[in-house]
Design a protein around this motif. Structure first.
Motif, PDB file in Angstrom:
ATOM      1  N   ILE A 121     -12.501 -34.992 -21.750  1.00 11.23           N
ATOM      2  CA  ILE A 121     -11.065 -35.193 -21.140  1.00 11.23           C
ATOM      3  C   ILE A 121     -11.295 -35.405 -19.676  1.00 11.23           C
ATOM      4  O   ILE A 121     -11.909 -34.704 -18.504  1.00 11.23           O
ATOM      5  N   SER A 122     -10.592 -36.531 -19.174  1.00  6.17           N
ATOM      6  CA  SER A 122     -10.769 -37.034 -17.983  1.00  6.17           C
ATOM      7  C   SER A 122      -9.150 -36.963 -17.220  1.00  6.17           C
ATOM      8  O   SER A 122      -8.148 -37.111 -18.103  1.00  6.17           O
ATOM      9  N   VAL A 123      -9.090 -37.173 -16.074  1.00  8.81           N
ATOM     10  CA  VAL A 123      -7.778 -37.320 -15.409  1.00  8.81           C
ATOM     11  C   VAL A 123      -7.145 -38.754 -15.690  1.00  8.81           C
ATOM     12  O   VAL A 123      -7.750 -39.883 -15.651  1.00  8.81           O
ATOM     13  N   GLY A 124      -6.031 -38.627 -16.117  1.00  4.63           N
ATOM     14  CA  GLY A 124      -5.376 -39.803 -16.750  1.00  4.63           C
ATOM     15  C   GLY A 124      -5.018 -39.895 -18.269  1.00  4.63           C
ATOM     16  O   GLY A 124      -4.336 -40.886 -18.743  1.00  4.63           O
ATOM     17  N   ASP A 125      -5.797 -39.013 -19.045  1.00  6.25           N
ATOM     18  CA  ASP A 125      -5.816 -38.703 -20.333  1.00  6.25           C
ATOM     19  C   ASP A 125      -4.194 -38.388 -20.839  1.00  6.25           C
ATOM     20  O   ASP A 125      -3.853 -37.442 -20.149  1.00  6.25           O
ATOM     21  N   VAL A 126      -3.812 -38.825 -21.802  1.00 10.50           N
ATOM     22  CA  VAL A 126      -2.786 -38.333 -22.513  1.00 10.50           C
ATOM     23  C   VAL A 126      -2.959 -37.349 -23.624  1.00 10.50           C
ATOM     24  O   VAL A 126      -3.822 -37.671 -24.508  1.00 10.50           O
ATOM     25  N   VAL A 127      -2.831 -35.940 -23.501  1.00 12.30           N
ATOM     26  CA  VAL A 127      -3.252 -34.960 -24.550  1.00 12.30           C
ATOM     27  C   VAL A 127      -2.070 -34.274 -24.939  1.00 12.30           C
ATOM     28  O   VAL A 127      -0.957 -34.226 -24.549  1.00 12.30           O
ATOM     29  N   VAL A 128      -2.427 -33.665 -26.168  1.00 12.55           N
ATOM     30  CA  VAL A 128      -1.273 -32.714 -27.013  1.00 12.55           C
ATOM     31  C   VAL A 128      -2.174 -31.323 -26.827  1.00 12.55           C
ATOM     32  O   VAL A 128      -3.362 -31.150 -26.985  1.00 12.55           O
ATOM     33  N   VAL A 129      -1.446 -30.395 -26.304  1.00 11.11           N
ATOM     34  CA  VAL A 129      -1.781 -28.917 -25.973  1.00 11.11           C
ATOM     35  C   VAL A 129      -0.806 -27.948 -26.418  1.00 11.11           C
ATOM     36  O   VAL A 129       0.291 -28.258 -26.570  1.00 11.11           O
ATOM     37  N   GLN A 130      -1.155 -26.813 -26.676  1.00 10.53           N
ATOM     38  CA  GLN A 130      -0.552 -25.691 -27.113  1.00 10.53           C
ATOM     39  C   GLN A 130       0.421 -25.384 -25.886  1.00 10.53           C
ATOM     40  O   GLN A 130      -0.066 -25.138 -24.791  1.00 10.53           O
ATOM     41  N   HIS A 131       1.552 -24.883 -26.240  1.00  9.17           N
ATOM     42  CA  HIS A 131       2.648 -24.489 -25.140  1.00  9.17           C
ATOM     43  C   HIS A 131       2.137 -23.106 -24.652  1.00  9.17           C
ATOM     44  O   HIS A 131       1.990 -22.439 -25.399  1.00  9.17           O
ATOM     45  N   PRO A 132       2.063 -22.966 -23.469  1.00 11.81           N
ATOM     46  CA  PRO A 132       1.541 -21.769 -23.011  1.00 11.81           C
ATOM     47  C   PRO A 132       2.481 -20.639 -23.078  1.00 11.81           C
ATOM     48  O   PRO A 132       2.194 -19.248 -23.033  1.00 11.81           O
ATOM     49  N   ASP A 133       3.837 -20.836 -23.094  1.00  9.35           N
ATOM     50  CA  ASP A 133       4.800 -19.952 -23.206  1.00  9.35           C
ATOM     51  C   ASP A 133       5.588 -19.556 -24.539  1.00  9.35           C
ATOM     52  O   ASP A 133       6.224 -18.661 -24.736  1.00  9.35           O
ATOM     53  N   ARG A 134       5.383 -20.413 -25.415  1.00  5.05           N
ATOM     54  CA  ARG A 134       6.014 -20.324 -26.651  1.00  5.05           C
ATOM     55  C   ARG A 134       5.446 -20.916 -27.998  1.00  5.05           C
ATOM     56  O   ARG A 134       4.444 -21.923 -27.436  1.00  5.05           O
ATOM     57  N   LYS A 135       5.708 -20.869 -29.278  1.00  7.54           N
ATOM     58  CA  LYS A 135       5.057 -21.504 -30.218  1.00  7.54           C
ATOM     59  C   LYS A 135       5.462 -23.190 -30.309  1.00  7.54           C
ATOM     60  O   LYS A 135       6.540 -23.374 -30.143  1.00  7.54           O
TER      61      LYS A 135
END
Length: 313
Positions: free
Chosen positions: A179-193
Protein backbone atom coordinates in the motif's frame (compact mmCIF):
# COMPACT_ATOMS: atom_id res chain seq x y z
CA UNK A 1 -59.10 -101.97 -1.44
CA UNK A 2 -55.82 -102.72 -3.12
CA UNK A 3 -57.13 -101.39 -6.43
CA UNK A 4 -58.45 -98.21 -4.73
CA UNK A 5 -55.11 -97.61 -2.98
CA UNK A 6 -53.15 -97.98 -6.21
CA UNK A 7 -55.50 -95.50 -7.95
CA UNK A 8 -55.12 -92.93 -5.15
CA UNK A 9 -51.32 -93.18 -5.29
CA UNK A 10 -51.39 -92.71 -9.07
CA UNK A 11 -53.54 -89.55 -8.76
CA UNK A 12 -51.20 -88.10 -6.13
CA UNK A 13 -48.15 -88.66 -8.33
CA UNK A 14 -49.85 -86.95 -11.30
CA UNK A 15 -50.80 -83.96 -9.17
CA UNK A 16 -47.21 -83.51 -8.00
CA UNK A 17 -46.01 -83.73 -11.60
CA UNK A 18 -48.45 -81.22 -13.05
CA UNK A 19 -48.86 -78.76 -10.14
CA UNK A 20 -45.39 -78.79 -8.76
CA UNK A 21 -43.67 -79.81 -5.56
CA UNK A 22 -42.37 -77.73 -2.60
CA UNK A 23 -38.56 -77.54 -2.30
CA UNK A 24 -36.77 -77.07 0.99
CA UNK A 25 -35.69 -73.51 0.01
CA UNK A 26 -39.31 -72.49 -0.29
CA UNK A 27 -39.56 -72.49 -4.10
CA UNK A 28 -42.13 -74.46 -6.09
CA UNK A 29 -40.87 -76.33 -9.13
CA UNK A 30 -43.01 -77.42 -12.02
CA UNK A 31 -42.23 -78.89 -15.37
CA UNK A 32 -42.37 -75.37 -16.77
CA UNK A 33 -39.79 -74.03 -14.28
CA UNK A 34 -36.36 -72.83 -15.48
CA UNK A 35 -34.18 -75.21 -13.47
CA UNK A 36 -30.95 -73.48 -14.56
CA UNK A 37 -31.91 -70.37 -12.52
CA UNK A 38 -31.79 -72.26 -9.26
CA UNK A 39 -28.16 -73.25 -9.86
CA UNK A 40 -27.22 -69.78 -8.55
CA UNK A 41 -29.07 -70.59 -5.28
CA UNK A 42 -30.73 -67.10 -5.31
CA UNK A 43 -34.26 -65.89 -4.97
CA UNK A 44 -35.90 -64.09 -7.92
CA UNK A 45 -35.84 -60.26 -7.70
CA UNK A 46 -39.03 -58.73 -6.35
CA UNK A 47 -40.52 -55.25 -6.90
CA UNK A 48 -39.53 -54.12 -3.36
CA UNK A 49 -35.77 -54.74 -3.89
CA UNK A 50 -35.89 -52.88 -7.24
CA UNK A 51 -37.49 -49.87 -5.53
CA UNK A 52 -34.75 -49.84 -2.89
CA UNK A 53 -32.03 -49.72 -5.54
CA UNK A 54 -33.77 -46.81 -7.28
CA UNK A 55 -34.08 -44.99 -3.95
CA UNK A 56 -30.36 -45.45 -3.19
CA UNK A 57 -29.40 -44.19 -6.66
CA UNK A 58 -31.60 -41.11 -6.17
CA UNK A 59 -29.97 -40.37 -2.81
CA UNK A 60 -26.51 -40.67 -4.32
CA UNK A 61 -27.46 -38.17 -7.05
CA UNK A 62 -28.79 -35.68 -4.47
CA UNK A 63 -25.66 -36.01 -2.28
CA UNK A 64 -23.44 -35.49 -5.33
CA UNK A 65 -25.33 -32.34 -6.33
CA UNK A 66 -25.21 -30.94 -2.79
CA UNK A 67 -21.48 -31.63 -2.60
CA UNK A 68 -20.82 -29.78 -5.85
CA UNK A 69 -22.89 -26.79 -4.73
CA UNK A 70 -21.00 -26.64 -1.42
CA UNK A 71 -17.67 -26.83 -3.25
CA UNK A 72 -18.77 -24.01 -5.58
CA UNK A 73 -19.74 -21.80 -2.63
CA UNK A 74 -16.44 -22.65 -0.93
CA UNK A 75 -14.43 -21.58 -3.96
CA UNK A 76 -16.48 -18.38 -4.33
CA UNK A 77 -15.99 -17.52 -0.65
CA UNK A 78 -12.24 -18.16 -0.80
CA UNK A 79 -11.84 -15.98 -3.90
CA UNK A 80 -13.88 -13.09 -2.44
CA UNK A 81 -12.26 -13.32 1.00
CA UNK A 82 -8.63 -13.82 0.01
CA UNK A 83 -8.50 -12.85 -3.67
CA UNK A 84 -10.74 -10.36 -5.44
CA UNK A 85 -14.15 -8.94 -4.64
CA UNK A 86 -16.79 -6.86 -6.43
CA UNK A 87 -18.16 -4.03 -4.28
CA UNK A 88 -20.91 -1.47 -4.84
CA UNK A 89 -19.87 2.07 -3.88
CA UNK A 90 -22.35 4.60 -2.53
CA UNK A 91 -21.74 8.17 -1.41
CA UNK A 92 -20.24 11.42 -2.75
CA UNK A 93 -16.92 11.37 -0.86
CA UNK A 94 -14.85 10.10 -3.82
CA UNK A 95 -16.24 12.38 -6.53
CA UNK A 96 -15.19 12.77 -9.32
CA UNK A 97 -13.15 9.53 -9.24
CA UNK A 98 -16.13 7.41 -8.17
CA UNK A 99 -19.68 8.55 -8.73
CA UNK A 100 -22.07 8.83 -5.78
CA UNK A 101 -24.20 5.80 -6.76
CA UNK A 102 -24.25 2.76 -9.00
CA UNK A 103 -20.46 2.27 -9.21
CA UNK A 104 -19.16 -1.32 -9.00
CA UNK A 105 -15.44 -1.64 -8.26
CA UNK A 106 -12.98 -4.54 -8.21
CA UNK A 107 -11.12 -4.81 -4.89
CA UNK A 108 -7.79 -6.62 -4.63
CA UNK A 109 -7.62 -8.25 -1.19
CA UNK A 110 -4.54 -10.41 -1.66
CA UNK A 111 -1.70 -7.98 -2.54
CA UNK A 112 -2.06 -5.83 0.63
CA UNK A 113 -1.81 -8.99 2.71
CA UNK A 114 1.24 -10.18 0.81
CA UNK A 115 3.17 -6.90 0.60
CA UNK A 116 1.85 -4.83 3.53
CA UNK A 117 2.82 -1.14 3.52
CA UNK A 118 5.40 0.11 1.02
CA UNK A 119 8.63 0.85 2.87
CA UNK A 120 7.48 -0.80 6.11
CA UNK A 121 4.88 -0.21 8.81
CA UNK A 122 7.31 1.56 11.19
CA UNK A 123 8.03 5.27 10.80
CA UNK A 124 11.79 4.92 11.34
CA UNK A 125 12.02 2.20 8.68
CA UNK A 126 10.08 4.30 6.20
CA UNK A 127 12.31 7.29 6.91
CA UNK A 128 15.42 5.23 6.14
CA UNK A 129 13.75 3.81 3.04
CA UNK A 130 12.82 7.30 1.79
CA UNK A 131 16.32 8.71 2.43
CA UNK A 132 17.87 5.82 0.53
CA UNK A 133 15.64 6.48 -2.47
CA UNK A 134 16.37 10.20 -2.20
CA UNK A 135 20.15 9.60 -2.22
CA UNK A 136 19.83 7.36 -5.27
CA UNK A 137 17.71 10.01 -6.98
CA UNK A 138 20.24 12.76 -6.26
CA UNK A 139 23.21 10.64 -7.36
CA UNK A 140 21.49 10.00 -10.69
CA UNK A 141 21.69 13.76 -11.38
CA UNK A 142 25.19 14.26 -9.97
CA UNK A 143 28.14 14.05 -12.37
CA UNK A 144 31.37 15.94 -13.07
CA UNK A 145 31.25 17.69 -9.67
CA UNK A 146 28.10 19.51 -10.66
CA UNK A 147 25.69 20.73 -8.02
CA UNK A 148 23.24 18.10 -6.83
CA UNK A 149 19.61 18.32 -7.71
CA UNK A 150 17.87 19.02 -4.39
CA UNK A 151 14.41 18.02 -5.48
CA UNK A 152 12.30 15.43 -3.72
CA UNK A 153 12.43 12.13 -5.55
CA UNK A 154 8.65 11.67 -5.70
CA UNK A 155 6.70 14.44 -7.45
CA UNK A 156 3.03 15.04 -6.75
CA UNK A 157 1.03 14.26 -9.88
CA UNK A 158 -2.81 14.27 -9.86
CA UNK A 159 -4.31 11.07 -11.25
CA UNK A 160 -6.06 13.11 -13.94
CA UNK A 161 -2.63 14.13 -15.34
CA UNK A 162 -1.03 10.69 -15.45
CA UNK A 163 -0.21 9.46 -18.97
CA UNK A 164 -2.53 6.82 -20.37
CA UNK A 165 0.17 5.08 -22.40
CA UNK A 166 1.67 3.13 -19.50
CA UNK A 167 -1.44 2.64 -17.36
CA UNK A 168 -1.20 -1.16 -17.52
CA UNK A 169 2.41 -1.03 -16.35
CA UNK A 170 1.36 1.12 -13.40
CA UNK A 171 -1.50 -1.28 -12.62
CA UNK A 172 0.95 -4.21 -12.56
CA UNK A 173 3.24 -2.22 -10.27
CA UNK A 174 0.33 -1.57 -7.92
CA UNK A 175 -0.60 -5.24 -7.61
CA UNK A 176 3.01 -6.29 -6.97
CA UNK A 177 3.79 -3.72 -4.28
CA UNK A 178 2.51 -2.69 -0.86
CA UNK A 179 0.00 0.00 0.00
CA UNK A 180 1.45 3.35 -1.09
CA UNK A 181 0.45 7.00 -1.02
CA UNK A 182 -2.10 7.59 -3.77
CA UNK A 183 -3.77 4.16 -3.66
CA UNK A 184 -7.56 3.99 -3.45
CA UNK A 185 -8.48 1.52 -0.71
CA UNK A 186 -11.51 0.02 1.01
CA UNK A 187 -11.19 -0.01 4.81
CA UNK A 188 -13.37 -0.90 7.75
CA UNK A 189 -15.03 2.14 9.29
CA UNK A 190 -13.30 2.88 12.62
CA UNK A 191 -16.45 4.04 14.45
CA UNK A 192 -19.29 1.94 13.07
CA UNK A 193 -20.06 -1.24 11.15
CA UNK A 194 -19.40 -1.06 7.43
CA UNK A 195 -16.67 -0.10 4.97
CA UNK A 196 -15.52 3.13 3.34
CA UNK A 197 -13.62 3.87 0.14
CA UNK A 198 -10.89 6.56 0.37
CA UNK A 199 -7.51 7.55 -1.04
CA UNK A 200 -4.35 6.94 0.99
CA UNK A 201 -2.52 10.22 1.64
CA UNK A 202 -0.16 9.33 4.46
CA UNK A 203 1.76 6.35 5.86
CA UNK A 204 3.64 5.76 9.14
CA UNK A 205 6.14 8.52 9.85
CA UNK A 206 4.51 11.05 7.50
CA UNK A 207 3.55 14.44 8.94
CA UNK A 208 0.04 15.83 8.55
CA UNK A 209 -0.51 19.56 8.17
CA UNK A 210 -4.09 20.24 9.19
CA UNK A 211 -6.30 22.48 7.06
CA UNK A 212 -7.49 25.74 8.63
CA UNK A 213 -10.25 25.23 11.18
CA UNK A 214 -12.55 27.57 9.27
CA UNK A 215 -12.34 25.28 6.24
CA UNK A 216 -13.09 22.06 8.15
CA UNK A 217 -16.59 20.88 8.79
CA UNK A 218 -15.69 19.90 12.38
CA UNK A 219 -12.52 19.66 14.49
CA UNK A 220 -10.13 16.83 13.66
CA UNK A 221 -9.55 14.22 16.33
CA UNK A 222 -6.03 13.50 17.53
CA UNK A 223 -6.70 10.29 19.46
CA UNK A 224 -3.92 8.29 17.85
CA UNK A 225 -1.46 10.90 16.57
CA UNK A 226 1.87 12.13 17.89
CA UNK A 227 2.58 15.83 18.07
CA UNK A 228 5.79 17.17 16.57
CA UNK A 229 6.23 20.94 16.74
CA UNK A 230 2.50 21.50 16.39
CA UNK A 231 2.16 19.02 13.50
CA UNK A 232 0.64 15.55 13.53
CA UNK A 233 2.78 12.49 12.85
CA UNK A 234 1.10 9.28 11.72
CA UNK A 235 1.99 6.51 14.19
CA UNK A 236 3.41 3.11 13.30
CA UNK A 237 1.02 0.68 11.65
CA UNK A 238 -1.49 3.39 10.64
CA UNK A 239 -2.53 5.15 7.45
CA UNK A 240 -4.15 8.52 6.71
CA UNK A 241 -7.07 8.45 4.27
CA UNK A 242 -9.23 11.19 2.77
CA UNK A 243 -11.86 11.41 0.08
CA UNK A 244 -11.22 13.12 -3.26
CA UNK A 245 -14.26 15.31 -2.60
CA UNK A 246 -12.75 17.21 0.32
CA UNK A 247 -15.87 19.35 0.85
CA UNK A 248 -18.13 16.34 1.42
CA UNK A 249 -16.10 13.54 2.98
CA UNK A 250 -15.87 12.15 6.51
CA UNK A 251 -12.35 10.74 6.75
CA UNK A 252 -9.15 10.91 8.80
CA UNK A 253 -9.71 14.63 9.33
CA UNK A 254 -12.64 13.58 11.51
CA UNK A 255 -11.61 10.30 13.13
CA UNK A 256 -7.81 10.33 12.83
CA UNK A 257 -5.52 7.79 11.26
CA UNK A 258 -6.69 4.20 10.71
CA UNK A 259 -4.86 1.01 11.68
CA UNK A 260 -3.47 -0.72 8.60
CA UNK A 261 -5.05 -3.96 9.84
CA UNK A 262 -8.45 -2.47 8.94
CA UNK A 263 -7.59 -2.36 5.24
CA UNK A 264 -9.97 -4.62 3.31
CA UNK A 265 -8.24 -4.26 -0.05
CA UNK A 266 -6.99 -1.98 -2.79
CA UNK A 267 -9.33 -0.78 -5.55
CA UNK A 268 -7.95 -1.77 -8.95
CA UNK A 269 -10.59 -0.67 -11.41
CA UNK A 270 -14.20 0.26 -11.98
CA UNK A 271 -16.20 -2.60 -13.45
CA UNK A 272 -19.45 -0.72 -13.99
CA UNK A 273 -20.50 1.56 -15.58
CA UNK A 274 -18.33 1.47 -18.67
CA UNK A 275 -17.03 5.02 -18.98
CA UNK A 276 -13.68 6.73 -19.38
CA UNK A 277 -10.55 5.27 -17.81
CA UNK A 278 -11.69 2.46 -15.52
CA UNK A 279 -8.33 1.90 -13.79
CA UNK A 280 -7.96 3.37 -10.28
CA UNK A 281 -4.44 4.66 -10.67
CA UNK A 282 -2.02 5.50 -7.89
CA UNK A 283 -1.52 9.23 -7.64
CA UNK A 284 -2.50 12.47 -5.95
CA UNK A 285 -6.06 13.72 -5.77
CA UNK A 286 -7.62 14.74 -9.08
CA UNK A 287 -7.64 18.41 -9.94
CA UNK A 288 -10.12 20.52 -8.02
CA UNK A 289 -13.02 22.03 -9.87
CA UNK A 290 -12.63 25.76 -10.43
CA UNK A 291 -14.34 27.76 -7.72
CA UNK A 292 -14.46 24.86 -5.21
CA UNK A 293 -12.13 25.47 -2.23
CA UNK A 294 -9.63 22.82 -1.22
CA UNK A 295 -10.16 21.69 2.37
CA UNK A 296 -7.92 18.63 2.48
CA UNK A 297 -4.80 18.01 4.54
CA UNK A 298 -1.23 18.46 3.34
CA UNK A 299 1.14 15.55 3.93
CA UNK A 300 4.90 15.89 4.41
CA UNK A 301 6.55 12.53 3.57
CA UNK A 302 8.78 10.65 5.99
CA UNK A 303 12.48 11.42 5.44
CA UNK A 304 11.79 14.85 3.99
CA UNK A 305 14.60 17.31 4.81
CA UNK A 306 13.60 20.50 3.02
CA UNK A 307 13.97 19.37 -0.58
CA UNK A 308 11.80 20.96 -3.20
CA UNK A 309 8.67 18.93 -3.83
CA UNK A 310 7.66 19.20 -7.47
CA UNK A 311 3.90 19.50 -7.88
CA UNK A 312 2.40 19.27 -11.33
CA UNK A 313 0.17 22.34 -11.71
Amino acid sequence: MHTLGMFTLHVARQCRYHYGCRLKNGFTMTRHTNYAYFATNKRPLTSSSSSKEEFYEGCQGIFSLVGRIMALFGVAYSVSEYGFELTLCEGPSMLPTIKSSGEIILVDRISPRLHGIEGGAVGIERTKFARKRQDEFEESFFSNNEKKNYQWHQPIVPVTDLPISDKWHRLWKQTTSGISVGDVVVVQHPDRKGTICKRVLGLPGDTVVKPPISMRRRPMLRRDLIRRNGLLVIPDGHIWVEGDNTMNSADSRNYGSIPAAMIVGRVLLRVWPLRGNAIMQRGARPRSVDGVPFTGSTIIPAGYEGEEIIKVP
